[in-house]
Write an enzyme that holds these catalytic residues in place. Structure first.
Site, mmCIF file in Angstrom:
data_model
loop_
_atom_site.group_PDB
_atom_site.id
_atom_site.type_symbol
_atom_site.label_atom_id
_atom_site.label_comp_id
_atom_site.label_asym_id
_atom_site.label_seq_id
_atom_site.Cartn_x
_atom_site.Cartn_y
_atom_site.Cartn_z
ATOM 1 N N ALA A 192 0.838 -1.198 0.000
ATOM 2 C CA ALA A 192 0.000 0.000 0.000
ATOM 3 C C ALA A 192 0.873 1.249 0.000
ATOM 4 C CB ALA A 192 -0.912 0.030 1.228
ATOM 5 N N ASP A 223 -8.197 2.420 9.614
ATOM 6 C CA ASP A 223 -9.163 3.217 10.370
ATOM 7 C C ASP A 223 -9.353 4.596 9.765
ATOM 8 O OD1 ASP A 223 -7.369 5.294 12.308
ATOM 9 O OD2 ASP A 223 -6.317 3.524 11.590
ATOM 10 N N TYR A 260 -5.218 10.115 1.985
ATOM 11 C CA TYR A 260 -4.894 8.713 2.272
ATOM 12 C C TYR A 260 -6.160 7.917 2.552
ATOM 13 C CZ TYR A 260 -3.352 4.652 4.957
ATOM 14 O OH TYR A 260 -3.176 3.377 5.443
#
Length: 278
Positions: A53, A95, A118
């Site tokens: 990622a 989260d 993000y």
């Protein structure tokens, strides 16, 4: 097959499943989603884990387009290839898809509202994985740490040796999560999904919930460092990307579905500190 080779979770996966095929940027660059999908179709593995990622939260603010390709378009392409082949696809999310309001732990079904680039890029990846229509697991986690790569624990240990005191934010709450525990959870879930268990969107973070300042204090204590932790507010430590104040995650659905409990981050921290100081 695992996308990622040198990151925190990928490194821990390699320790546990050395027989897996690990694809680094030299083989499958997530800036080229079609190449990632082609690698899956060519190898036809039993399951695919995406442990790669764009994780540079602040840099994503300056280059959201690139972050969206890596975190959004590439996972979607992988998931479509897996769906076509009828194999499970497991994807690590964050989260940061939530706004971080309130004090209650976020449940998987709660409304999402990312604060920055993000989080938006990761949410796009989640949406693409679901839209592919295949068997999938989206595992949202938080505050990942290990003995590898760049992370909060390693930064605190380095600075704690150099300074008498550190300012650390004390109004952001969440669960530090050992990368080793994430790797264990992914491998367990992959095996269960290969046997027919349903996937879905789940949460996985360390327990008990804490603050960055208290986490830092625990790091100093376990490492035997005398560095003092001075607690400050998020407003006193501005960053390009806004951080969620509440990163607490309700992980009960994952435990019910896969019998995977929340890991105790204090135990994970002790293991990481030991590895780094041997």
């Amino acid at each position: 097959m695992v996308f990622g080779r040198t990151g925190q979770v990928a490194t821990e996966l390699a320790r546990r499943a050395p027989e897996a095929r690990f694809l680094g940027r030299d083989v499958a660059d997530l800036m080229d989603p079609a190449a990632c999908a082609a690698a899956i179709r060519a190898q036809r593995p039993d399951a695919v884990i995406n442990a790669a990622a764009w994780t540079a939260v602040d840099k994503a603010e300056a280059d959201e387009a690139a972050a969206t390709v890596v975190n959004g378009e590439a996972p979607a392409a992988m998931a479509r290839a897996c769906a076509d082949l009828g194999i499970p696809f497991l994807h690590v999310s964050t989260d940061y898809v939530f706004a971080g309001e309130g004090e209650a732990p976020f449940r998987p079904e709660d409304p999402v509202a990312p604060l920055g680039a993000y989080g938006r890029s990761k949410l796009k990846g989640e949406e693409g994985v679901r839209a592919a229509g295949g068997a999938h697991l989206i595992l949202r986690t938080s505050w990942v740490f290990s003995a590898h790569g760049a992370n909060f624990v390693k930064t605190m240990l380095r600075l704690g040796r150099e300074r008498e005191a550190l300012n650390v934010v004390a109004d952001q709450h969440g669960g530090p999560t050992p990368a080793a525990a994430i790797a264990d959870a992914l491998l367990s879930a992959a095996a269960q999904m290969a046997a027919g268990a349903p996937g879905g969107t789940h949460h996985f973070s360390g327990a008990p919930d804490t603050t960055w300042a208290d986490f830092a204090a625990a790091i100093m204590e376990q490492a035997g460092l005398s560095c003092r932790i001075d607690r400050i507010a998020t407003a006193d430590y501005p960053t390009p990307a806004r951080r969620p104040l509440n990163s607490r995650l309700d992980c009960s659905a994952l435990e019910a579905a896969f019998a995977i409990p929340r890991p105790d981050w204090r135990q994970g921290l002790a293991e990481v500190v030991k590895e780094l100081t041997v």
